[in-house]
Motif scaffolding. Sequence first.
Motif, PDB file in Angstrom:
ATOM      1  N   GLU A   2      27.874  61.490  61.512  1.00  0.00           N
ATOM      2  CA  GLU A   2      28.847  62.165  60.674  1.00  0.00           C
ATOM      3  C   GLU A   2      30.229  62.046  61.274  1.00  0.00           C
ATOM      4  OE1 GLU A   2      26.259  65.718  60.489  1.00  0.00           O
ATOM      5  OE2 GLU A   2      27.043  66.027  62.516  1.00  0.00           O
ATOM      6  N   GLU A   3      30.293  62.050  62.624  1.00  0.00           N
ATOM      7  CA  GLU A   3      31.609  61.999  63.227  1.00  0.00           C
ATOM      8  C   GLU A   3      32.295  60.681  62.957  1.00  0.00           C
ATOM      9  OE1 GLU A   3      28.864  62.686  64.834  1.00  0.00           O
ATOM     10  OE2 GLU A   3      29.047  64.808  65.160  1.00  0.00           O
ATOM     11  N   SER A  25      31.620  58.724  60.463  1.00  0.00           N
ATOM     12  CA  SER A  25      31.487  58.176  59.107  1.00  0.00           C
ATOM     13  C   SER A  25      32.810  58.166  58.383  1.00  0.00           C
ATOM     14  CB  SER A  25      30.485  59.001  58.302  1.00  0.00           C
ATOM     15  OG  SER A  25      31.158  60.082  57.709  1.00  0.00           O
ATOM     16  N   TRP A  73      34.517  60.079  53.481  1.00  0.00           N
ATOM     17  CA  TRP A  73      35.341  61.276  53.367  1.00  0.00           C
ATOM     18  C   TRP A  73      35.054  62.043  52.090  1.00  0.00           C
ATOM     19  CZ3 TRP A  73      40.659  58.539  54.295  1.00  0.00           C
ATOM     20  CH2 TRP A  73      40.606  57.918  55.544  1.00  0.00           C
ATOM     21  N   ASP A  74      34.662  61.261  51.103  1.00  0.00           N
ATOM     22  CA  ASP A  74      34.424  61.910  49.816  1.00  0.00           C
ATOM     23  C   ASP A  74      33.418  63.024  49.953  1.00  0.00           C
ATOM     24  OD1 ASP A  74      34.625  58.767  48.048  1.00  0.00           O
ATOM     25  OD2 ASP A  74      36.151  60.174  48.755  1.00  0.00           O
ATOM     26  N   ASP A 116      32.687  64.766  52.644  1.00  0.00           N
ATOM     27  CA  ASP A 116      33.264  65.933  53.332  1.00  0.00           C
ATOM     28  C   ASP A 116      34.122  66.744  52.382  1.00  0.00           C
ATOM     29  OD1 ASP A 116      33.836  64.091  56.417  1.00  0.00           O
ATOM     30  OD2 ASP A 116      32.105  65.222  55.692  1.00  0.00           O
ATOM     31  N   TRP A 117      34.905  66.042  51.594  1.00  0.00           N
ATOM     32  CA  TRP A 117      35.862  66.741  50.754  1.00  0.00           C
ATOM     33  C   TRP A 117      35.206  67.512  49.626  1.00  0.00           C
ATOM     34  CZ3 TRP A 117      39.587  63.007  52.684  1.00  0.00           C
ATOM     35  CH2 TRP A 117      40.845  63.582  52.963  1.00  0.00           C
ATOM     36  N   ASP A 118      34.051  66.982  49.212  1.00  0.00           N
ATOM     37  CA  ASP A 118      33.496  67.585  48.008  1.00  0.00           C
ATOM     38  C   ASP A 118      32.707  68.849  48.271  1.00  0.00           C
ATOM     39  OD1 ASP A 118      33.040  64.423  46.292  1.00  0.00           O
ATOM     40  OD2 ASP A 118      34.602  65.955  46.169  1.00  0.00           O
ATOM     41  N   GLU A 119      32.560  69.181  49.541  1.00  0.00           N
ATOM     42  CA  GLU A 119      31.803  70.416  49.803  1.00  0.00           C
ATOM     43  C   GLU A 119      32.617  71.634  49.411  1.00  0.00           C
ATOM     44  OE1 GLU A 119      29.352  68.715  53.607  1.00  0.00           O
ATOM     45  OE2 GLU A 119      30.171  70.747  53.634  1.00  0.00           O
ATOM     46  N   ASP A 120      31.908  72.700  49.190  1.00  0.00           N
ATOM     47  CA  ASP A 120      32.612  73.900  48.708  1.00  0.00           C
ATOM     48  C   ASP A 120      33.434  74.551  49.801  1.00  0.00           C
ATOM     49  OD1 ASP A 120      31.685  73.695  46.179  1.00  0.00           O
ATOM     50  OD2 ASP A 120      29.869  74.816  46.629  1.00  0.00           O
ATOM     51  N   TRP A 121      34.524  75.083  49.399  1.00  0.00           N
ATOM     52  CA  TRP A 121      35.396  75.753  50.350  1.00  0.00           C
ATOM     53  C   TRP A 121      35.005  77.232  50.344  1.00  0.00           C
ATOM     54  CZ3 TRP A 121      38.856  75.841  54.058  1.00  0.00           C
ATOM     55  CH2 TRP A 121      39.760  76.904  54.161  1.00  0.00           C
ATOM     56  N   GLU A 149      32.347  82.012  55.210  1.00  0.00           N
ATOM     57  CA  GLU A 149      31.118  81.526  55.830  1.00  0.00           C
ATOM     58  C   GLU A 149      31.360  80.793  57.118  1.00  0.00           C
ATOM     59  OE1 GLU A 149      27.799  80.269  52.897  1.00  0.00           O
ATOM     60  OE2 GLU A 149      28.438  78.545  54.074  1.00  0.00           O
ATOM     61  N   TRP A 150      30.636  81.192  58.134  1.00  0.00           N
ATOM     62  CA  TRP A 150      30.632  80.403  59.371  1.00  0.00           C
ATOM     63  C   TRP A 150      29.263  79.753  59.473  1.00  0.00           C
ATOM     64  CZ3 TRP A 150      34.839  80.010  62.414  1.00  0.00           C
ATOM     65  CH2 TRP A 150      35.867  80.958  62.202  1.00  0.00           C
ATOM     66  N   GLU A 151      29.225  78.615  59.990  1.00  0.00           N
ATOM     67  CA  GLU A 151      27.917  77.958  60.077  1.00  0.00           C
ATOM     68  C   GLU A 151      27.549  77.773  61.523  1.00  0.00           C
ATOM     69  OE1 GLU A 151      25.995  74.396  57.554  1.00  0.00           O
ATOM     70  OE2 GLU A 151      27.043  73.901  59.399  1.00  0.00           O
ATOM     71  N   GLU A 152      26.331  78.058  61.835  1.00  0.00           N
ATOM     72  CA  GLU A 152      25.863  77.829  63.197  1.00  0.00           C
ATOM     73  C   GLU A 152      25.209  76.462  63.300  1.00  0.00           C
ATOM     74  OE1 GLU A 152      27.121  80.289  65.971  1.00  0.00           O
ATOM     75  OE2 GLU A 152      25.747  78.635  66.232  1.00  0.00           O
ATOM     76  N   LYS A 183      42.686  70.165  47.228  1.00  0.00           N
ATOM     77  CA  LYS A 183      41.701  71.121  47.726  1.00  0.00           C
ATOM     78  C   LYS A 183      41.480  70.876  49.208  1.00  0.00           C
ATOM     79  CE  LYS A 183      37.089  71.364  46.850  1.00  0.00           C
ATOM     80  NZ  LYS A 183      35.919  71.391  45.983  1.00  0.00           N
ATOM     81  N   VAL A 184      41.563  71.959  49.982  1.00  0.00           N
ATOM     82  CA  VAL A 184      41.398  71.810  51.430  1.00  0.00           C
ATOM     83  C   VAL A 184      39.913  71.855  51.750  1.00  0.00           C
ATOM     84  CG1 VAL A 184      41.935  72.797  53.674  1.00  0.00           C
ATOM     85  CG2 VAL A 184      43.592  72.924  51.821  1.00  0.00           C
ATOM     86  N   PRO A 185      39.360  70.825  52.373  1.00  0.00           N
ATOM     87  CA  PRO A 185      37.936  70.845  52.670  1.00  0.00           C
ATOM     88  C   PRO A 185      37.652  71.769  53.845  1.00  0.00           C
ATOM     89  CG  PRO A 185      38.948  68.888  53.555  1.00  0.00           C
ATOM     90  CD  PRO A 185      40.027  69.605  52.819  1.00  0.00           C
ATOM     91  N   ARG A 186      36.394  72.192  53.900  1.00  0.00           N
ATOM     92  CA  ARG A 186      36.013  73.082  54.994  1.00  0.00           C
ATOM     93  C   ARG A 186      35.812  72.261  56.253  1.00  0.00           C
ATOM     94  NH1 ARG A 186      30.277  75.937  54.705  1.00  0.00           N
ATOM     95  NH2 ARG A 186      29.883  73.899  53.806  1.00  0.00           N
ATOM     96  N   ARG A 200      35.583  74.031  65.626  1.00  0.00           N
ATOM     97  CA  ARG A 200      35.493  73.374  64.316  1.00  0.00           C
ATOM     98  C   ARG A 200      36.195  72.038  64.352  1.00  0.00           C
ATOM     99  NH1 ARG A 200      33.328  76.013  59.837  1.00  0.00           N
ATOM    100  NH2 ARG A 200      32.460  77.946  60.622  1.00  0.00           N
ATOM    101  N   ARG A 227      43.917  61.281  58.521  1.00  0.00           N
ATOM    102  CA  ARG A 227      43.096  60.810  57.417  1.00  0.00           C
ATOM    103  C   ARG A 227      43.865  60.608  56.134  1.00  0.00           C
ATOM    104  NH1 ARG A 227      36.894  62.354  57.267  1.00  0.00           N
ATOM    105  NH2 ARG A 227      36.501  62.478  59.496  1.00  0.00           N
ATOM    106  N   ARG A 271      45.377  63.576  49.225  1.00  0.00           N
ATOM    107  CA  ARG A 271      44.108  62.949  49.570  1.00  0.00           C
ATOM    108  C   ARG A 271      44.090  61.502  49.089  1.00  0.00           C
ATOM    109  NH1 ARG A 271      38.379  65.036  47.120  1.00  0.00           N
ATOM    110  NH2 ARG A 271      37.246  63.099  47.391  1.00  0.00           N
TER     111      ARG A 271
END
Lengths: 261, 996, 242
Positions: B975-976, B978, B981-982, B984-989, B993-996, C35-38, C60, C212, C236
């Motif tokens: 992933e680092e 890769s 980018w699409d 990464d960008w398309d995930e929800d903001w 939420e913090w992820e472990e 849109k700012v990605p997480r 992060r 990027r 973007r």
Amino acid sequence: MSDKKNIFERFGESQVWKSIFRSGVPRTRRQRMMSVLNSVFLHLHPVRLPRHAVKLKFTWCMGGLTFFLFLVLTISGILLMFYYRPTAEYAYTDIIDLREQVPLGIMREIHRWGAHAMVITTWLHMFRVFMTGSYKPPREFNWSIGVLLLVLTLLLSFTGYLLPWDQLAMWAITVGGNMARATPFVGHEGPGAALLSIGDINFINMGADAKFALLGGRFVGEAALLRFYVLHCIGLPFVVMILMAVHFWRVRKDGGISGPT
Amino acid sequence: MERQERHYNILSLNKLFAISSIFFLILLIWTFAYDYDRSWKDYQRKFRLMDSDLTTELRTAEQGRVEESTDYKAASAELAKAMEMLESRAEDLKVLEEQQKKIESKYYKVQQESAFAKSLYDVAKYEYEAAVSHYDGPAEKQKREMDELGADVYQKMMVVQEVETELALKKSEIAEMTLAVDKAEKSVNSLERQIELYSRKLKTIDPGSMTIGNRMANAVRDLPVIDFMNPYLKINQIIIPDITDDMNIVQMPKVDRCTTCHLGIDKPGFEDAPQPYSSHPNLDLFLASSSAHPMEDYGCTSCHAGRGRGTDFVTAAHTPSSHEQEKEWVKKYNWYEMHYWETPMYPTQSVEAGCLKCHASQPFIEGADDLNVGLALFEKASCNGCHLVERYEGKFPQRLAPNLSHLASKTTREWAYRWIEAPRNFRQNTWMPHFFDAADWDKEEDRSRTDQEIHAIVDYLFDKSAPFELSAMPRLGNSERGEYLFNNLGCKGCHKLELEPENTPYTLASLRQEHGPNLTGLGSKTTQEWLFNWVKDPKKYHPETRMPNLRLSDVEAADLSSYLYSFSNDQFMASSIPNVNEEMQSDITFEFLIKANSHRVASETLASMSLADMLDYNGEKLLQHYGCTGCHLIPGFEDAKRIGVALDGEGSKPLNKLDFGYTSIPHTKIDWFINKVKNPRVFDLNKITGTYDGLRMPNYGFTDEEVEKIVTVILALNTNDGREKPVSASRSFIEEGQWIIKDHNCMGCHLIEDRGGDILVNYSAPEYAPPNLNTEGEKVQPHWLLSFFENPITIRPNILVRMPSFHLGEEKWNSLIKYFQYYDNQTTPYEGDFSPRENSIAFRAGEKIHEMGACNNCHYYGVTQPLQEPQTWAPNLALAKERLRPDWVDAWMNDPQSIMPGTKMPRPYIPSEDELSMADASEIYGTDLLKLAGDEETMIRGLTDYIYAIPGKIDISLEIKAFFDENGYRFLEGEEESEDWDEDWDEDWDEEEWEE
Amino acid sequence: MRYVTKSADFLLLFLSLSGALFAGGIKGTVKYEGKVPRMKAIRMAADPICDGKHTQGPARAEWLLAGPEGVLQNVFVYVEKGLEGKEFKTPETSAVIDQRGCIYVPHVSGVQVGQKIDILNSDGTLHNVHAMPKVKKNVAFNEAMPGARKKITKQFDEKEVMVRIKCDVHPWMGAFVGVLDHPFFAVTDKAGNFEIKGLPAGTYTVTAWHERLPAKSATVTVKGEGEATADFVLKRPPKKKN
């Protein structure tokens, strides 16, 4: 007996004979005279000679011998030309082959010895002419022609000397070339050569002087060999023949051989 | 008018004479002028101006540079100072110089006296010797005289030496005074040297810089007639006695006069100038006297062909590079082709054709990439299969196409028919050419016959196909997993999977990726079972195949074959196949029978043949006719001869030997070759030939660029004279290795000699791809390498791509190993084992460095796994003692980046002297390192020693396999690294939420 | 001839000096539109020392740090054109990049040609500093920094925008260094603001680079002592065709 007479006479009066020789078989005085006058070769000589003209003690016959040797050299030279190739690759071995393998290769010896002999007879002839005062008027011009012929003979020797392409030949001509380059004005190592320059450009230089013209190069090489061959076989003999014609003609005109002044 | 005594009227005769005299005079002058006015003189005049301009420019630049430089300013200041000082002591200098003059005259005098004395002595000596030797009598008087004079000589000699010393002393006094000035002058002059050189050059070529005399000479020297003496404008030539032009009855040494017009060719600085003045490209490789191709030794025509003795644009036999350029030249130069000159110049696009005759033993030629591409195309299309080219004998296989001995087990008659009819309909980039459906003028009536021909061939091949047992697949296989394997296992080093035609021009890299066929459409061609058997063990089906064994497990093979089988080409299989036509078959049989028999015998034989017999007979004859056996191994035809004309010397073929037929193709050799390669049977156009007497060469569908490159190769195969340097032994070992590498496409996966490694684009980083084989000869122990070739083990633990088993045989492996060794100048074949001294300071220091470097973060130690994540894993250090050479390990430790650029191996941490002299150094670094402070070489050697002493299992292939079988290669979809980018960008903001 | 070049030299010297005296600057804000990605959390479990440094929550990813209204951090803004022919002294002070908590700090920075870069290791664990410049004169290096090695010093000799530095032991670590032959560059802070000081008057092309997002350039004229403003909005990149 009468048959023989018949055959010869008949033949001598045939059209074939007459077409070739014009006059009949020389029997009469007139016929003898005409046979000389009508022949292109024989009319070199006068029809009649005074007795003293053929005195050997006077003429030594040197001139005639020289001419005879010239003919020998021409004919042996032509025969040699069939086998001799004037290239650096072949010249030397062709001469060896002429001596050892070619039938009548003795032509090479004849030619060489003949050349030596011709130079000697030329000198002797000149000596004789001087001794007998045959240079005095009206024969001065003929003497000059003779001198030219002498020079040409020596040049023929000089050019012929290179043709065997052995060490002797090559170095002899090198020395000759070196002499040429020392000529005043036209030799690049001679006095006055520098005078023929403008600025820094020398017009008489190693690539353009008398030696270069003689050898066709800066050293004795293939070009020199070819050049000398042409001069030796055609160039110089041509000039010699013209001058010889003049020389013999003048002898006739000036009163014949050994004639009085 | 009174009647004259002459026959003709003298006045009109005079007029005629006058006119003709003037006419002849003009003619004479015109003759001289025409002869004088040569085109090359114009070029030389122009170049002179260009050269002066360039030299002036360079001189100005140099002047500027020198004046700005500090050195020069310092030096001229020095000089000024020194001169000043000298000025002030000018009086003293004058006095000294006068003194020197006096001493010199004295010296001259005493020298003369000494010489005279010596000559008198010589006389006396002679007298004495003569008296003694010739007269046998006493010779006291002579001896006395001789001795006296001898003493005198000695005395005088001493005097001379004294004066000499005096003189030397005086000279050194003077030199001392002028020393400073001399030195300063010298340094100033050396700095100004280049300017001086430029000025001198300008004085000779630039009329503006010349003296008056030279300017006049310049004007005079090139005048007609006088220019025989010392012209500026002259013909330049290079005579090369040992490379010759073939004049049929004699070989003439080359005389190249090209430099008469191409004056800038060997001078840098004219790269942008228009022709003919431009410099040759790459002067380091060509023309310079220190280069590999010095101009004096090679001339021009030995590489470019052409007529070197010409001094004119046309008579030099320049070749235009296209028909448009030809028209241009006709207009500009009245160009026409030198009709009887058999070696015209190569056109610019084919100029590398001249490289091959001297470099013939090399598989690829450095710096000649056009030619290399042409040769690669030539080899790929297997031209050598039908047309013998000596170059490949013993080095490159003749048959590159599949073995047809077991065809029935691989595919169906339906597929084979359609394939033979038009291979490119199935696989657009196949190298199998079109024997049928070849050109527009294939007549319709021929179609029905050619259909039957294909039937006969297919019939023959399938009837004669020997049985082949296919082992069963354990399971159907997972196609997705197969795709994953295909993309990562290394198949892409030789194969493509190109479903739609891409139509990109070929480069050396793309040709390497097509070493094996494009794997599209296999579902329509063969069975999954066959694919399974093939990928498991290619050599079982085709013993001469170049495809290596990937050591696939049954599961892997099943998955892979399932993936490959998933592609079908329905369109291809949908075309209709005509039925077998008995009448046409018998016609074909008859045609062949009458070639060897009379009509009667032929008819009788025909009558006795059944349809099956005819098909058989026809198939056999047609296979021979079309020369299929040149590329395929067909049962019964193993020793069949090639059907094409041998191509060595093809480039030298005289034009009159090439048959243009009734076509309107322009009458040049190059046009003939171009058309032949593009449309081989075009020369049969409008000809009436017997059915099987026409041209047979099939159509490869080459594009124009490909045709150009192949024509370059044909032109390169000529009988021109060259100068082959004798190949040294080491060079021949290297070349042998290069042939093997070419044959087996090692460069498709590996970077060798900085070429290749094309498979790397499929991997995110070079460390996950097949390694760069830079310094391999220095690096590995040869007997280890042999064992690796014969049985590859896992070296780099975290790569999925696998080194295949090639089974080349010991001889070839040895050649390859020698290649690596000789390429790196490691020519000692035997080396002792390396055993480190475990008790030395260096060893212990190495141990400490090893500890600090935390090598076990990334490296395997026997079966002990590294501490970090798999993506950083590195080879097993216990393997080093068997595999690597210690000298190389030292060099590697010293600077890994220079050996393998981009490697993730860092330079181990070697503490510097400063760090070792700190207060707490002995605690941190240990006493051994302190003892070696400053000696980095020994520290590194100690580290190498330590590594060689690391115990542990050497071959951990099984352990690694077990790990990855369980855990997979997740990190390869990194992933680092890769670029997706699409995603990464398309995930929800989501702020909360913090992820472990 | 000599006189002319000498006087030209003098003029140039005067101008450059005067430039320093009458210097202006460029400042502005860089914003991100879209849109700012997480930013995903980084898993550091592989190295317990690294993991131990992030007790307050995981580190992060840093490749797009946007604040309120899209102000963009870590944008490298520099003068691309307009300083041709001028020479600038290499500063004596070194730039500093630290490895703290297994993250490069600062993530984006700029140095001048020949300026020393001190790379520190405040973590006490093994890092390696692997720089990957593409320009020929800049030498790539890959140096190990075990815990004991606290500092290494490197430099780049030729202009390059930007040089990537990574750590092979910790694959998530990455830093960018811009090497320029002049000192007129800046990196945007958390608020997206940057300021380039000391520019002589003139017209320049100023470029905003992001790791990027596609870079954007603008032409800016600096008058005398005034401050010119240049704002950038980065978007973007267009979706890649697969």
